[in-house]
Design an enzyme around this catalytic site. Structure first.
Site, short mmCIF file in Angstrom:
data_model
loop_
_atom_site.label_atom_id
_atom_site.label_comp_id
_atom_site.label_asym_id
_atom_site.label_seq_id
_atom_site.Cartn_x
_atom_site.Cartn_y
_atom_site.Cartn_z
N CYS A 182 38.94 36.86 30.53
CA CYS A 182 39.19 35.78 31.24
C CYS A 182 39.96 36.02 33.05
O CYS A 182 40.30 36.30 33.31
CB CYS A 182 40.69 35.68 30.85
SG CYS A 182 42.31 34.26 30.95
N CYS A 186 42.65 34.22 34.33
CA CYS A 186 43.75 34.85 34.17
C CYS A 186 43.65 35.91 34.95
O CYS A 186 44.85 36.30 36.24
CB CYS A 186 43.31 35.84 32.97
SG CYS A 186 43.97 34.77 31.10
N ASP A 187 42.32 35.94 35.55
CA ASP A 187 42.38 37.38 36.04
C ASP A 187 41.57 37.49 37.85
O ASP A 187 41.62 38.28 38.92
CB ASP A 187 41.60 39.38 35.31
CG ASP A 187 42.77 38.93 34.61
OD1 ASP A 187 44.15 39.32 34.59
OD2 ASP A 187 42.07 39.68 33.28
#
Length: 307
Positions: free
Chosen positions: A132, A135-136
């Protein structure tokens, strides 16, 4: 018989449980094969509202679960193997506890990211390996990263990362992307993105240190091996929605995601929330939002059904 059975215990399922419990519907949550969902594999989360500092994914899910328990939500450490959703009441067959009947069902079983299948990949998951980018990606500002894949998701991830990272290498096993032309052209025109064509990942370094230091590649045409130094590897080869127990009973799209309208599915009294019906965003906060909507929809459905 239960008023509401929620299948799945990630952010979508837990949020649905909290709302359903506060509406006095006494919901039951079936944990599934991975209690807490994919979020439990994420180390630091910086973009979930309400947390000034990064929060561990497992800790976030645990907090949501405790909140649900405070409202009296019941949890079952079990998994759904088959079901009859067209029946009245709905009938769920569980792996261990036999059958369960419900007036309404909320499916929040999520989607599983596809990975490369390398031992080092699993060892470094959440420690430099991610599925992701949104996300990261922020953890890799000013660093060098790689993205594996050749579809639109890989293009989107690489373009997103190019705004954060110093350099992005896209690793693709063929000599042409399967992504749309507009996405491909945009990627190829981005100065800090390069492509490793006809290449597959053979290994990820350095599992012994618990961090990503590089990626070992093999050319699919020449067999030549090489290494690139990166601090992060993003796997963008797709997701598989966890809809196997519901196949043939509920309307799915071509990729197996549940088709919804404001979480309502093709079957009355059955709702879906989170990544199992979201092929685009796959964020904890969007999953939680749809979990809320699904619970409110179930409450309205039961109110009408009960006159």
């Amino acid at each position: 018989m239960e008023n509401v059975v929620i299948i799945g215990s990630g952010p979508a399922g837990l949020t649905a449980a909290i709302y359903a419990a506060r509406a006095n519907l006494a919901p039951v949550v079936i944990d599934g094969m991975q209690p807490g969902g994919q979020l439990t594999q994420t180390t630091d989360i910086e973009n979930f509202p309400g947390f000034e500092n990064p929060v561990n994914g497992f800790a976030l899910v645990s907090t949501m679960r405790k909140q649900a328990e405070r409202f009296g939500v019941r949890f079952m450490m079990d998994a759904v193997t088959s079901c009859d959703l067209a029946a009245a009441p709905k009938r769920l067959t569980l792996m261990m506890a036999g059958a369960l009947e419900a007036r309404t069902v909320i499916i929040a079983t999520g989607a599983s990211a596809r990975y490369l299948g390398l031992p080092s990949e699993q060892q470094l998951l959440g420690r430099g390996v991610s599925a992701c980018a949104t996300c990261d990606g922020a953890f890799f500002k000013g660093q060098r990263v790689a993205v594996v894949g050749g579809g639109d998701t890989a293009m989107e991830d690489a373009l997103y990362l190019s705004r954060l990272a110093e350099h992005v290498t896209v690793i693709h096993r063929r000599d042409a992307f399967r992504a749309s032309k507009i996405m491909t052209d945009r990627l190829l025109a981005t100065p800090n993105i390069e492509v490793a064509w006809n290449s597959v990942v053979e290994d990820i370094e350095d599992a012994a240190k618990g961090e990503v230091t590089g990626v070992c590649l093999k050319n699919t045409q020449t067999g030549e091996r090489s290494k690139i130094a990166v601090q992060g590897l993003f796997v963008a080869i797709g997701h598989t929605p966890n809809t196997a127990p519901f196949a043939g009973q509920i309307e799915l799209d071509a990729e197996g995601y549940i088709i919804t309208q404001q979480t309502r599915t093709s079957i009355d009294g059955v709702f879906a929330a989170g990544d199992v019906q979201d092929r685009h965003f796959k964020q904890a906060v969007t999953a939680a939002g749809t979990g809320c909507v699904a619970a409110l929809q179930a409450e309205r459905y039961l109110a009408v059904a009960n006159g």
